[in-house]
Design an enzyme around this catalytic site. Structure first.
Site, PDB file in Angstrom:
ATOM      1  N   ASN A 267     -11.690  17.500  82.577  1.00  0.00           N
ATOM      2  CA  ASN A 267     -12.580  16.347  82.458  1.00  0.00           C
ATOM      3  C   ASN A 267     -13.901  16.674  81.775  1.00  0.00           C
ATOM      4  O   ASN A 267     -14.509  15.805  81.141  1.00  0.00           O
ATOM      5  CB  ASN A 267     -12.860  15.771  83.853  1.00  0.00           C
ATOM      6  CG  ASN A 267     -14.029  14.819  83.863  1.00  0.00           C
ATOM      7  OD1 ASN A 267     -13.956  13.716  83.345  1.00  0.00           O
ATOM      8  ND2 ASN A 267     -15.151  15.253  84.454  1.00  0.00           N
TER       9      ASN A 267
ATOM     10  N   TYR B 278     -18.338  14.623  68.402  1.00  0.00           N
ATOM     11  CA  TYR B 278     -17.655  14.238  69.634  1.00  0.00           C
ATOM     12  C   TYR B 278     -16.330  13.553  69.313  1.00  0.00           C
ATOM     13  O   TYR B 278     -15.280  13.903  69.869  1.00  0.00           O
ATOM     14  CB  TYR B 278     -18.550  13.298  70.454  1.00  0.00           C
ATOM     15  CG  TYR B 278     -17.877  12.730  71.683  1.00  0.00           C
ATOM     16  CD1 TYR B 278     -17.803  13.478  72.851  1.00  0.00           C
ATOM     17  CD2 TYR B 278     -17.328  11.443  71.682  1.00  0.00           C
ATOM     18  CE1 TYR B 278     -17.182  12.973  73.985  1.00  0.00           C
ATOM     19  CE2 TYR B 278     -16.712  10.928  72.808  1.00  0.00           C
ATOM     20  CZ  TYR B 278     -16.640  11.693  73.961  1.00  0.00           C
ATOM     21  OH  TYR B 278     -16.020  11.190  75.074  1.00  0.00           O
TER      22      TYR B 278
END
Length: 263
Positions: A92, A158
């Site tokens: 995560n 990202y």
């Protein structure tokens, strides 16, 4: 969805556990009776989480720097010592710094890819080897993003790292299938507390209003989703991506917010 206690006594690793999504994932597994290894950068913050959350006996916290190989190895070893092998790994942890490509430092680019892509690779391989050695037909869930398919200005690194994570997910899935280890990705929706940096209230309102289903992601959205991917209900699912984002990645209402259907 009723998982009928199938996670009771199982072992789960959640990286980035101190963040909004990480805590939600950890709580979802803990509520089903799974032992959880909470890992993030700050041990003090993790110890605080242990005190706040209701976790089954055998759960523990282990701080790890996901940009450091020795630190990741120590995490893998700690899980091996405590659990033998994890049944479920949730990759995560992720970082979301912003900046135009013309301005971003190469070191920042590398740091984004170290956390968002390299760490899931290193950890998945390390934990998978433990699963194989113990005969565990486990599950790995990589937390991706709609940004993997929808490029955004000022966060290109990202977006690119998440696109690569999706390909890594499929690569791991096809190579670990012979061992009965499934690897899938989950794309959560927008959550204002999911980024390290504070978001302006007006920005949060604007982004939320642009989501087709008109709200932020909630714990009740993500918990069942990650449990499903790790459960026997998904025993024939690998290399897949489950998107739980209110429709945000398929299109935005931002440009047309003032246009409503007459009905």
């Amino acid at each position: 969805m009723n998982f009928e206690g199938e996670f009771r006594g199982k072992s789960v690793v959640v990286t980035g556990a101190a963040g909004l999504y990480g805590r939600r994932f950890a709580e979802a597994f803990a509520a089903e009776g799974a032992k959880v290894c909470l890992t993030d950068r700050d041990q003090g913050e993790l110890e605080g989480l242990l005190g706040e959350m209701e976790l089954p006996e055998g759960s523990f916290a282990h701080a790890a720097d996901l940009t450091d190989d020795a630190s990741m190895k120590a995490l893998i070893d700690a899980v091996g010592e405590r659990f033998g092998a994890a049944d479920v790994v949730v990759n995560n942890a992720g970082i979301y710094p912003s900046g135009f490509l013309l301005d971003i430092d190469v070191a920042d680019w590398d740091r984004i890819f170290d956390v968002n892509l390299r760490a899931p690779f290193v950890l998945s391989v390390g934990f998978a080897k433990q699963m194989i050695a113990k005969g565990v037909k486990g599950s790995i869930v990589n937390i991706s993003s709609g940004a993997s398919r929808k490029m955004r200005r000022t966060v290109v690194p990202y977006c690119t790292s998440k696109t690569a994570l999706d390909r890594l997910t499929k690569g791991l899935a096809i190579e670990l299938a012979e061992f009965g280890i499934r690897v899938n990705a989950l794309e959560p929706g927008f959550g204002a507390g999911s980024t390290v940096s504070q978001l302006a209230e007006e920005h949060v309102k604007r982004v939320t209003a642009a989501v087709p289903l008109g709200r932020e992601s909630k714990a009740s959205d993500l918990g069942p989703a990650v449990l499903y991917l790790a459960s026997s209900a998904a025993e024939y699912v690998t290399g897949a991506t489950l998107t739980v984002d209110g429709g945000n990645s398929i299109g935005s209402l931002e440009v047309y917010q003032d246009k409503k259907h007459p009905l």
